[in-house]
Design an enzyme around this catalytic site. Structure first.
Site, PDB file in Angstrom:
ATOM      1  N   ASN A 158       0.845  -1.200   0.000  1.00 28.64           N
ATOM      2  CA  ASN A 158       0.000   0.000   0.000  1.00 28.64           C
ATOM      3  C   ASN A 158       0.877   1.245   0.000  1.00 28.64           C
ATOM      4  OD1 ASN A 158       0.569  -0.867   2.660  1.00 28.64           O
ATOM      5  ND2 ASN A 158      -1.187   0.169   3.524  1.00 28.64           N
ATOM      6  N   ILE A 159       0.386   2.261  -0.695  1.00 25.15           N
ATOM      7  CA  ILE A 159       1.118   3.519  -0.875  1.00 25.15           C
ATOM      8  C   ILE A 159       0.163   4.645  -0.490  1.00 25.15           C
ATOM      9  CG2 ILE A 159       2.372   4.977  -2.511  1.00 25.15           C
ATOM     10  CD1 ILE A 159       2.652   2.370  -4.271  1.00 25.15           C
ATOM     11  N   GLU A 160       0.406   5.253   0.662  1.00 27.97           N
ATOM     12  CA  GLU A 160      -0.521   6.282   1.156  1.00 27.97           C
ATOM     13  C   GLU A 160      -0.135   7.668   0.656  1.00 27.97           C
ATOM     14  OE1 GLU A 160      -0.857   5.570   5.399  1.00 27.97           O
ATOM     15  OE2 GLU A 160      -2.115   3.818   4.998  1.00 27.97           O
ATOM     16  N   CYS A 177      -4.081   0.626  -2.508  1.00 29.77           N
ATOM     17  CA  CYS A 177      -3.936  -0.602  -1.722  1.00 29.77           C
ATOM     18  C   CYS A 177      -2.865  -1.513  -2.331  1.00 29.77           C
ATOM     19  CB  CYS A 177      -5.240  -1.380  -1.694  1.00 29.77           C
ATOM     20  SG  CYS A 177      -6.547  -0.602  -0.735  1.00 29.77           S
ATOM     21  N   GLU A 229      -3.066  -4.645  -3.043  1.00 27.61           N
ATOM     22  CA  GLU A 229      -3.606  -5.521  -4.093  1.00 27.61           C
ATOM     23  C   GLU A 229      -3.645  -4.801  -5.439  1.00 27.61           C
ATOM     24  OE1 GLU A 229      -4.796  -4.846  -1.111  1.00 27.61           O
ATOM     25  OE2 GLU A 229      -6.182  -6.383  -0.380  1.00 27.61           O
ATOM     26  N   CYS A 289     -10.281  -4.715   0.155  1.00 27.81           N
ATOM     27  CA  CYS A 289     -11.365  -3.726   0.207  1.00 27.81           C
ATOM     28  C   CYS A 289     -12.250  -3.869  -1.036  1.00 27.81           C
ATOM     29  CB  CYS A 289     -10.790  -2.307   0.301  1.00 27.81           C
ATOM     30  SG  CYS A 289     -10.271  -1.612  -1.278  1.00 27.81           S
ATOM     31  N   CYS A 325     -10.672  -2.963  -4.465  1.00 29.49           N
ATOM     32  CA  CYS A 325      -9.746  -3.995  -4.964  1.00 29.49           C
ATOM     33  C   CYS A 325     -10.512  -5.205  -5.483  1.00 29.49           C
ATOM     34  CB  CYS A 325      -8.763  -4.400  -3.875  1.00 29.49           C
ATOM     35  SG  CYS A 325      -7.569  -3.101  -3.511  1.00 29.49           S
TER      36      CYS A 325
END
Ligand code: THU
Length: 137
Positions: free
Chosen positions: A42-44, A53, A55, A90, A93
């Site tokens: 995940n890359i915020e 996310c 995935e 989620c 995804c």
């Protein structure tokens, strides 16, 4: 590739997660029909909504490399470095999976830590999902 190996790769990919806001590290390992594995994390983002996310990172890496068919994905997530808590994909995804995967054939392995994981089909996690066939009727 064995499910156990895919789960281990997902767990290892948590190490690359960029999570300055949630601290919730997620890793994914996506097995393509070509037998190649694409990992993701995940890359915020400071603006929150651009967050990607693990995935989807794995899917977009694979699709951008020309892959279109997939067999399985392993997901591992958790708040703490070495702890994997059940982290089911989620809704967004699941919808991305719906675009490229057979709902009854594509498998989702969710790590529970300690080498244990639960297995779901995409159809179980996204019943009656909307996909390409709906548009072709
Ligand atoms: N997240 C994932 O990467 N995958 C999931 O399956 C659930 C949530 C991420 C998004 C966000 O960076 C953090 O976990 C907390 O929601």
């Amino acid at each position: 590739m064995l499910a156990e190996e895919l789960v281990k790769l997902a767990e290892a990919s948590r190490g690359n997660a960029y999570v300055p806001y949630s601290g919730f590290r997620v890793g994914a390992a996506l097995l393509a029909a070509s037998e190649k594995v694409y990992t993701g994390c995940n890359i915020e983002n400071a603006a929150y909504s651009p967050t990607n996310c693990a995935e989807r990172t794995a899917f977009f890496k694979a699709v951008s490399e020309g892959e279109r068919e997939f067999t399985a994905i392993a997901v591992a997530g958790g708040k703490y470095e070495k702890v994997n808590e059940p982290c089911t994909p989620c809704g967004v995804c699941r919808q991305v999976m719906m675009e490229f995967c057979d709902p009854d054939g594509f498998l989702i392995y969710v790590s529970r830590g300690g080498g244990m994981f639960d297995t779901f089909t995409l159809a179980e996690l996204l019943p009656k999902g909307f996909g390409k066939p709906n548009l072709n009727k």
